[in-house]
Enzyme design. Structure first.
Site, PDB file in Angstrom:
ATOM      1  N   LYS A  52       0.830  -1.208   0.000  1.00 18.01           N
ATOM      2  CA  LYS A  52       0.000   0.000   0.000  1.00 18.01           C
ATOM      3  C   LYS A  52       0.866   1.260   0.000  1.00 18.01           C
ATOM      4  O   LYS A  52       0.634   2.175  -0.788  1.00 18.01           O
ATOM      5  CB  LYS A  52      -0.935  -0.032   1.221  1.00 18.01           C
ATOM      6  CG  LYS A  52      -1.812   1.195   1.374  1.00 18.01           C
ATOM      7  CD  LYS A  52      -3.012   0.932   2.254  1.00 18.01           C
ATOM      8  CE  LYS A  52      -2.712   0.911   3.731  1.00 18.01           C
ATOM      9  NZ  LYS A  52      -2.412   2.226   4.332  1.00 18.01           N
ATOM     10  N   SER A  53       1.867   1.297   0.878  1.00 18.80           N
ATOM     11  CA  SER A  53       2.712   2.500   0.968  1.00 18.80           C
ATOM     12  C   SER A  53       3.411   2.778  -0.351  1.00 18.80           C
ATOM     13  O   SER A  53       3.479   3.925  -0.815  1.00 18.80           O
ATOM     14  CB  SER A  53       3.777   2.298   2.060  1.00 18.80           C
ATOM     15  OG  SER A  53       3.171   2.188   3.317  1.00 18.80           O
ATOM     16  N   GLY A 101      -4.896   8.076   5.483  1.00 16.03           N
ATOM     17  CA  GLY A 101      -3.957   9.016   6.095  1.00 16.03           C
ATOM     18  C   GLY A 101      -2.767   9.267   5.184  1.00 16.03           C
ATOM     19  O   GLY A 101      -2.267  10.394   5.091  1.00 16.03           O
ATOM     20  N   ARG A 103      -8.410  12.495  12.392  1.00 17.14           N
ATOM     21  CA  ARG A 103      -6.991  12.155  12.598  1.00 17.14           C
ATOM     22  C   ARG A 103      -6.127  13.419  12.606  1.00 17.14           C
ATOM     23  O   ARG A 103      -6.427  14.391  11.926  1.00 17.14           O
ATOM     24  CB  ARG A 103      -6.552  11.144  11.529  1.00 17.14           C
ATOM     25  CG  ARG A 103      -7.265   9.804  11.765  1.00 17.14           C
ATOM     26  CD  ARG A 103      -6.909   8.776  10.739  1.00 17.14           C
ATOM     27  NE  ARG A 103      -5.520   8.389  10.769  1.00 17.14           N
ATOM     28  CZ  ARG A 103      -4.974   7.552   9.897  1.00 17.14           C
ATOM     29  NH1 ARG A 103      -5.717   7.037   8.924  1.00 17.14           N
ATOM     30  NH2 ARG A 103      -3.715   7.229   9.989  1.00 17.14           N
ATOM     31  N   SER A 149       7.088   9.121  12.156  1.00 17.91           N
ATOM     32  CA  SER A 149       5.979   8.975  11.208  1.00 17.91           C
ATOM     33  C   SER A 149       6.501   9.111   9.786  1.00 17.91           C
ATOM     34  O   SER A 149       7.016  10.159   9.402  1.00 17.91           O
ATOM     35  CB  SER A 149       4.916  10.051  11.462  1.00 17.91           C
ATOM     36  OG  SER A 149       4.088  10.180  10.316  1.00 17.91           O
ATOM     37  N   GLN A 186       4.678   9.224   7.266  1.00 19.91           N
ATOM     38  CA  GLN A 186       3.808  10.143   6.522  1.00 19.91           C
ATOM     39  C   GLN A 186       4.274  11.581   6.695  1.00 19.91           C
ATOM     40  O   GLN A 186       4.302  12.351   5.730  1.00 19.91           O
ATOM     41  CB  GLN A 186       2.356   9.963   6.979  1.00 19.91           C
ATOM     42  CG  GLN A 186       1.810   8.589   6.606  1.00 19.91           C
ATOM     43  CD  GLN A 186       0.400   8.323   7.104  1.00 19.91           C
ATOM     44  OE1 GLN A 186      -0.226   9.183   7.726  1.00 19.91           O
ATOM     45  NE2 GLN A 186      -0.098   7.130   6.843  1.00 19.91           N
ATOM     46  N   ASP A 205       1.641  -1.150  11.960  1.00 18.54           N
ATOM     47  CA  ASP A 205       0.326  -1.590  11.478  1.00 18.54           C
ATOM     48  C   ASP A 205       0.041  -3.055  11.821  1.00 18.54           C
ATOM     49  O   ASP A 205      -1.093  -3.525  11.648  1.00 18.54           O
ATOM     50  CB  ASP A 205       0.219  -1.397   9.958  1.00 18.54           C
ATOM     51  CG  ASP A 205       0.242   0.080   9.576  1.00 18.54           C
ATOM     52  OD1 ASP A 205      -0.050   0.917  10.450  1.00 18.54           O
ATOM     53  OD2 ASP A 205       0.559   0.379   8.409  1.00 18.54           O
ATOM     54  N   LYS A 236      -4.978   6.068  14.605  1.00 20.58           N
ATOM     55  CA  LYS A 236      -5.115   5.440  13.286  1.00 20.58           C
ATOM     56  C   LYS A 236      -6.598   5.490  12.881  1.00 20.58           C
ATOM     57  O   LYS A 236      -7.350   6.297  13.406  1.00 20.58           O
ATOM     58  CB  LYS A 236      -4.575   4.006  13.318  1.00 20.58           C
ATOM     59  CG  LYS A 236      -3.083   3.924  13.662  1.00 20.58           C
ATOM     60  CD  LYS A 236      -2.211   4.505  12.564  1.00 20.58           C
ATOM     61  CE  LYS A 236      -0.737   4.339  12.884  1.00 20.58           C
ATOM     62  NZ  LYS A 236       0.122   5.060  11.941  1.00 20.58           N
ATOM     63  N   ARG A 265      -6.813   1.865  17.938  1.00 15.94           N
ATOM     64  CA  ARG A 265      -6.605   0.419  17.803  1.00 15.94           C
ATOM     65  C   ARG A 265      -6.270  -0.263  19.132  1.00 15.94           C
ATOM     66  O   ARG A 265      -6.529  -1.462  19.287  1.00 15.94           O
ATOM     67  CB  ARG A 265      -5.511   0.133  16.761  1.00 15.94           C
ATOM     68  CG  ARG A 265      -5.976   0.417  15.347  1.00 15.94           C
ATOM     69  CD  ARG A 265      -4.919   0.180  14.288  1.00 15.94           C
ATOM     70  NE  ARG A 265      -5.508   0.360  12.958  1.00 15.94           N
ATOM     71  CZ  ARG A 265      -4.831   0.559  11.843  1.00 15.94           C
ATOM     72  NH1 ARG A 265      -3.506   0.605  11.877  1.00 15.94           N
ATOM     73  NH2 ARG A 265      -5.440   0.694  10.696  1.00 15.94           N
TER      74      ARG A 265
HETATM   75  O1  LIG Z   1       3.851   6.263   5.106  1.00 10.05           O
HETATM   76  C1  LIG Z   1       3.055   5.311   5.033  1.00 10.05           C
HETATM   77  O2  LIG Z   1       2.762   4.765   3.942  1.00 10.05           O
HETATM   78  C2  LIG Z   1       2.442   4.815   6.276  1.00 10.05           C
HETATM   79  C3  LIG Z   1       2.961   5.185   7.476  1.00 10.05           C
HETATM   80  C4  LIG Z   1       2.417   4.767   8.777  1.00 10.05           C
HETATM   81  O3  LIG Z   1       1.719   5.854   9.338  1.00 10.05           O
HETATM   82  P1  LIG Z   1       2.454   7.018  10.199  1.00 10.05           P
HETATM   83  O4  LIG Z   1       3.345   7.788   9.338  1.00 10.05           O
HETATM   84  O5  LIG Z   1       1.308   7.864  10.711  1.00 10.05           O
HETATM   85  O6  LIG Z   1       3.159   6.299  11.303  1.00 10.05           O
HETATM   86  C5  LIG Z   1       1.467   3.578   8.640  1.00 10.05           C
HETATM   87  O7  LIG Z   1       0.744   3.400   9.828  1.00 10.05           O
HETATM   88  C6  LIG Z   1       0.535   3.728   7.473  1.00 10.05           C
HETATM   89  O8  LIG Z   1      -0.256   2.570   7.334  1.00 10.05           O
HETATM   90  C7  LIG Z   1       1.277   3.916   6.185  1.00 10.05           C
HETATM   91  C1  LIG Z   2      -2.895   3.472   9.307  1.00 12.72           C
HETATM   92  C2  LIG Z   2      -3.031   2.968   8.093  1.00 12.72           C
HETATM   93  O1  LIG Z   2      -3.111   3.694   6.923  1.00 12.72           O
HETATM   94  P1  LIG Z   2      -3.304   5.249   6.687  1.00 12.72           P
HETATM   95  O2  LIG Z   2      -2.562   5.997   7.765  1.00 12.72           O
HETATM   96  O3  LIG Z   2      -2.764   5.517   5.326  1.00 12.72           O
HETATM   97  O4  LIG Z   2      -4.786   5.524   6.751  1.00 12.72           O
HETATM   98  C3  LIG Z   2      -3.042   1.496   7.898  1.00 12.72           C
HETATM   99  O5  LIG Z   2      -3.046   1.076   6.739  1.00 12.72           O
HETATM  100  O6  LIG Z   2      -3.071   0.713   8.864  1.00 12.72           O
END
Ligand SMILES: O=C(O)C1=C[C@@H](OP(=O)(O)O)[C@@H](O)[C@H](O)C1
Ligand SMILES: C=C(OP(=O)(O)O)C(=O)O
EC number: 2.5.1.19
Length: 435
Positions: free
Chosen positions: A21-22, A94, A122, A168, A170, A317, A344, A348
């Protein structure tokens, strides 16, 4: 939608887990900022990644889908996005909203980003605060804490030296992406190393990204040079459900093919092995900048362990399904430093404690983690996913290994693993039905 999961006999055979996914999100974003065509293979066509696709299309990027898991992207270059006519909808994702905020913060046009009820709760200040230090102009609800986010063109943005308060990927990625449009270098310090797919993919696209320990630096970028194809590895976060299932269901042996084993993501393998799991990593190879392998997992007896510190971002995750593994392990498992799980798709830590309790589990919820004494006997129950895909799948694995489970609001698995229940059905059928 409800799903009924019956108790499984041993699991055997092979599963090709869906694309990461990432990496799928990042591939569409960066390919959309280049100006030559890019084919993305093994793209994860899940709801979250399709939200990213729709946002990039609304920004003027051409996207075709010649195959179920294949995308053909044609962007207009690093400075070629156009002002969207509508609010950009990040859905439940997110990753979409935070990474796109980084890209849009550097654009000479106005944009608004929003998403579903969960996403609008969020925290967004974590990206707005550092981006504002770069000179970006971003506003959100409740004092710029929540989406919708309005992004106003800035008079040029600047590189900064920023120490992130939370690990993070993200936030780091949003800053790296904004850093491409800055007038000087951007330097980010992480408390612990989080997933580094953005750094690797930026390098593939010719950006100058360097790392030294916990510090990552990006130089301003003039243009991106796209690879012709990107092969997305299988998602280790999706593989994690099968790693746990095959470990705790006696007599099981599963081969998971083409799984990404980037070291910033393999915390789940490290912890399960430390607990006694039998996971073999075979056929190691590279998919572009990302390492991949096949994982062969056989049933094993587990013991409790401690999960804390630098490993947390490497398995963030996977904690809901790790809690399920801990219920089948002998002794105490203590997970701490995982307070990020509270922000999240749902809280969770609270949700896993509450829902597994319906199966009879006794889990102690702490401020930043869980304490689980095992092994425990679980019974059949009706549980709620809280509309959180990882919750739905973790509960399904608990039911599969114990007395079965009925999961309410199970359709959310489409966020990251649309064929999850189809894979369970195929495994059940191959085993000659349920127990
Ligand atoms: O960069 C990413 O693709 C992700 C980072 C993580 O979140 P955080 O950056 O909030 O830790 C993870 O929990 C999410 O599912 C995907
Ligand atoms: C937290 C998750 O994704 P996102 O932050 O992209 O919603 C996840 O996939 O568990």
């Amino acid at each position: 939608m409800k799903e009924v999961v019956k108790p499984a006999r041993k699991l055997a055979g092979e599963i090709a887990v869906p694309g990461d996914k990432s990496i799928s999100h990042r591939s569409v974003m960066l390919a959309g900022l280049a100006d030559s065509p890019v084919t993305i293979c093994n793209f994860l066509a899940s709801a979250d990644c399709l939200s990213t696709v729709a946002c990039m299309q609304a920004l003027g990027v051409k996207v075709d889908r010649p195959g179920e898991d294949e995308l053909a992207i044609l962007g207009n270059g690093l400075y070629g996005l156009s002002e969207p006519e509508e609010v950009l909808d990040a859905g439940n994702s997110g990753t979409t909203i935070r990474l796109l905020t980084g890209i849009l913060a550097g654009q000479p046009f106005f944009s608004v980003l929003s998403g579903d009820g969960s996403l609008r709760r969020r925290p967004m200040a974590r990206v707005i605060t550092p981006l504002s230090k770069m000179g970006c102009r971003i506003y959100g609800r409740e004092g710029s804490r929540y989406a919708p986010l309005a992004i106003v063109p800035a008079d040029g943005i600047h590189g900064i030296d920023y120490t992130m308060p939370v690990a993070s990927a993200q936030v780091k990625s949003a800053l790296l992406f904004a850093g491409m449009f800055a007038d000087g270098p951007t330097r980010i310090t992480e408390p612990y190393i989080s997933r580094d797919h953005s750094e690797r993919m930026l390098q593939t696209f010719g950006a100058k990204v360097t790392r030294s320990g916990l510090i990552v630096k990006i130089a301003p970028v003039q243009e991106l040079s796209a690879p012709r194809t990107i092969d997305v590895p299988g998602d280790i976060s999706s593989a994690a459900f099968w790693l746990v299932a095959a470990t705790i269901i006696p007599g099981s042996r599963l081969r998971l093919t083409n799984v990404g084993i980037n070291p910033t993501r393999t915390g789940i393998i490290d912890i399960l092995r430390r607990m006694g799991a039998d996971i073999e990593i075979t056929n190691q190879r590279q998919a572009g900048e990302e390492p991949v392998a096949d994982l062969v997992v056989s049933a094993a007896e587990l013991s409790g362990t401690t999960v804390e510190g630098e490993i947390i971002p490497r398995l963030i995750d996977e904690i809901p399904v790790l809690a399920v593994a801990a219920l089948f392990a002998k002794g105490r498992t203590v997970i701490s430093g995982a307070e990020e799980l509270r922000v999240k798709e749902t809280d969770r830590l609270k949700a896993i404690t509450l829902e597994l309790a319906k199966m009879g589990a006794r889990i102690e919820e702490t401020v930043d983690g869980l304490i689980i004494d095992g092994p425990q006997r679980l019974e059949a129950a009706v549980c709620q996913s809280h509309d959180d895909h990882r919750m739905a799948m973790a509960l399904a694995i608990a039911g599969l290994a114990a007395g079965g489970v009925e999961i309410e609001e199970a359709a959310c698995v489409a966020i990251s693993y649309p064929r999850f229940f189809a894979h369970i059905a195929a495994l059940q059928e191959a085993a000659g039905g349920s127990r």
